[in-house]
Design a protein around this motif. Structure first.
Motif, short mmCIF file in Angstrom:
data_model
loop_
_atom_site.label_atom_id
_atom_site.label_comp_id
_atom_site.label_asym_id
_atom_site.label_seq_id
_atom_site.Cartn_x
_atom_site.Cartn_y
_atom_site.Cartn_z
N SER A 30 0.85 -1.16 -0.18
CA SER A 30 0.18 0.05 0.01
C SER A 30 0.91 1.33 0.00
CB SER A 30 -1.05 0.12 1.27
OG SER A 30 -1.74 -1.17 1.28
N HIS A 31 2.06 1.21 0.20
CA HIS A 31 2.88 2.51 0.30
C HIS A 31 4.24 2.29 -0.37
CE1 HIS A 31 0.52 2.21 4.12
NE2 HIS A 31 0.77 3.42 4.14
N ARG A 32 4.34 3.29 -1.18
CA ARG A 32 5.82 2.96 -2.26
C ARG A 32 6.42 4.70 -2.04
NH1 ARG A 32 7.38 -1.23 -2.37
NH2 ARG A 32 6.05 -2.86 -3.20
N LEU A 33 7.67 4.65 -2.17
CA LEU A 33 8.49 5.86 -2.04
C LEU A 33 9.18 6.03 -3.41
CD1 LEU A 33 10.21 5.62 1.33
CD2 LEU A 33 8.24 7.24 0.51
N PRO A 34 8.91 7.02 -3.98
CA PRO A 34 9.91 7.55 -5.21
C PRO A 34 11.18 7.77 -4.68
CG PRO A 34 8.17 9.23 -4.65
CD PRO A 34 7.99 8.34 -3.53
N VAL A 37 12.59 10.62 -2.60
CA VAL A 37 11.95 10.88 -1.33
C VAL A 37 12.71 10.06 -0.33
CG1 VAL A 37 9.89 10.61 0.28
CG2 VAL A 37 9.76 11.63 -2.08
N GLU A 38 13.39 10.53 0.85
CA GLU A 38 13.85 10.06 1.86
C GLU A 38 12.89 9.19 2.61
OE1 GLU A 38 17.42 9.90 2.46
OE2 GLU A 38 17.53 11.01 0.82
N LEU A 39 13.32 8.15 3.25
CA LEU A 39 12.43 7.23 4.06
C LEU A 39 11.87 8.10 5.19
CD1 LEU A 39 11.38 4.43 4.79
CD2 LEU A 39 13.21 3.99 6.35
N VAL A 40 12.88 8.81 5.90
CA VAL A 40 12.15 9.46 6.86
C VAL A 40 11.23 10.65 6.31
CG1 VAL A 40 13.93 8.97 8.55
CG2 VAL A 40 13.97 11.01 7.14
N ASP A 41 10.98 11.16 5.31
CA ASP A 41 10.23 12.16 4.95
C ASP A 41 9.07 11.68 4.12
OD1 ASP A 41 12.25 14.25 5.47
OD2 ASP A 41 13.28 13.87 3.69
N ALA A 42 8.76 10.39 4.39
CA ALA A 42 7.48 9.74 3.59
C ALA A 42 6.25 10.54 4.39
CB ALA A 42 7.56 8.16 3.73
N PRO A 43 5.29 10.70 3.67
CA PRO A 43 4.02 11.55 4.06
C PRO A 43 3.10 10.40 5.10
CG PRO A 43 3.78 10.90 1.93
CD PRO A 43 5.13 10.65 2.08
N PHE A 44 3.45 9.16 5.02
CA PHE A 44 2.66 8.42 5.77
C PHE A 44 3.02 8.18 6.97
CE2 PHE A 44 5.04 5.75 2.54
CZ PHE A 44 5.86 5.21 3.23
N TRP A 45 4.26 8.59 7.46
CA TRP A 45 4.74 8.51 8.82
C TRP A 45 4.06 9.65 9.59
CZ3 TRP A 45 6.14 3.83 8.70
CH2 TRP A 45 7.06 3.26 7.64
N SER A 46 3.77 9.32 11.13
CA SER A 46 3.67 10.27 12.02
C SER A 46 5.12 10.78 12.46
CB SER A 46 2.93 9.58 13.40
OG SER A 46 3.82 8.63 13.80
N ARG A 47 4.96 12.11 13.16
CA ARG A 47 6.08 12.71 13.60
C ARG A 47 7.00 11.53 14.25
NH1 ARG A 47 6.32 18.64 13.93
NH2 ARG A 47 6.52 18.47 16.06
N ALA A 72 14.32 -0.03 1.55
CA ALA A 72 14.39 -0.98 0.05
C ALA A 72 13.37 -1.52 -0.19
CB ALA A 72 15.62 -2.03 0.53
N SER A 73 12.62 -2.23 0.81
CA SER A 73 11.00 -2.77 0.57
C SER A 73 10.09 -1.85 -0.03
CB SER A 73 10.72 -3.42 1.71
OG SER A 73 11.54 -4.63 2.09
N LEU A 74 10.30 -0.70 0.39
CA LEU A 74 9.24 0.52 0.01
C LEU A 74 9.56 1.31 -1.47
CD1 LEU A 74 8.63 2.25 3.60
CD2 LEU A 74 7.13 1.05 2.09
N ARG A 75 10.72 0.59 -2.03
CA ARG A 75 11.16 1.33 -3.35
C ARG A 75 10.73 0.30 -4.40
NH1 ARG A 75 12.89 6.46 -1.96
NH2 ARG A 75 13.86 6.24 -0.14
#
Length: 75
Positions: A30-34, A37-47, A72-75
């Motif tokens: 359900s979640h993919r990162l271009p 985009v750094e992992l920590v900057d993904a919009p689906f994380w809470s602060r 790696a799994s989110l790429r």
């Protein structure tokens, strides 16, 4: 100093996510990162989640290896 390796499911538990096999599979599908985009900057994380991931990577903690695996799994 002993090197601790955390299982993928334990990282999901730390992030407050469903750590079951099905929960992890669902999250990853359900979640993919271009690439830009750094992992920590993904919009689906809470602060709090982003902070945990960032701290784990910056401090090269015992979580760093499994955080890299998540990245790696989110790429």
């Amino acid at each position: 100093m002993e090197h601790i390796t955390h299982p993928f499911s334990e990282l999901f538990e730390q992030l407050g996510l469903d750590a079951s096999h099905q929960g992890i599979e669902h999250f990853l599908s359900s979640h993919r990162l271009p690439p830009d985009v750094e992992l920590v900057d993904a919009p689906f994380w809470s602060r709090a989640q982003a902070g945990f991931l960032k701290e784990g990577l910056q401090n090269d903690s015992d979580w760093a290896e499994v955080i890299d695996q998540l990245n790696a799994s989110l790429r």
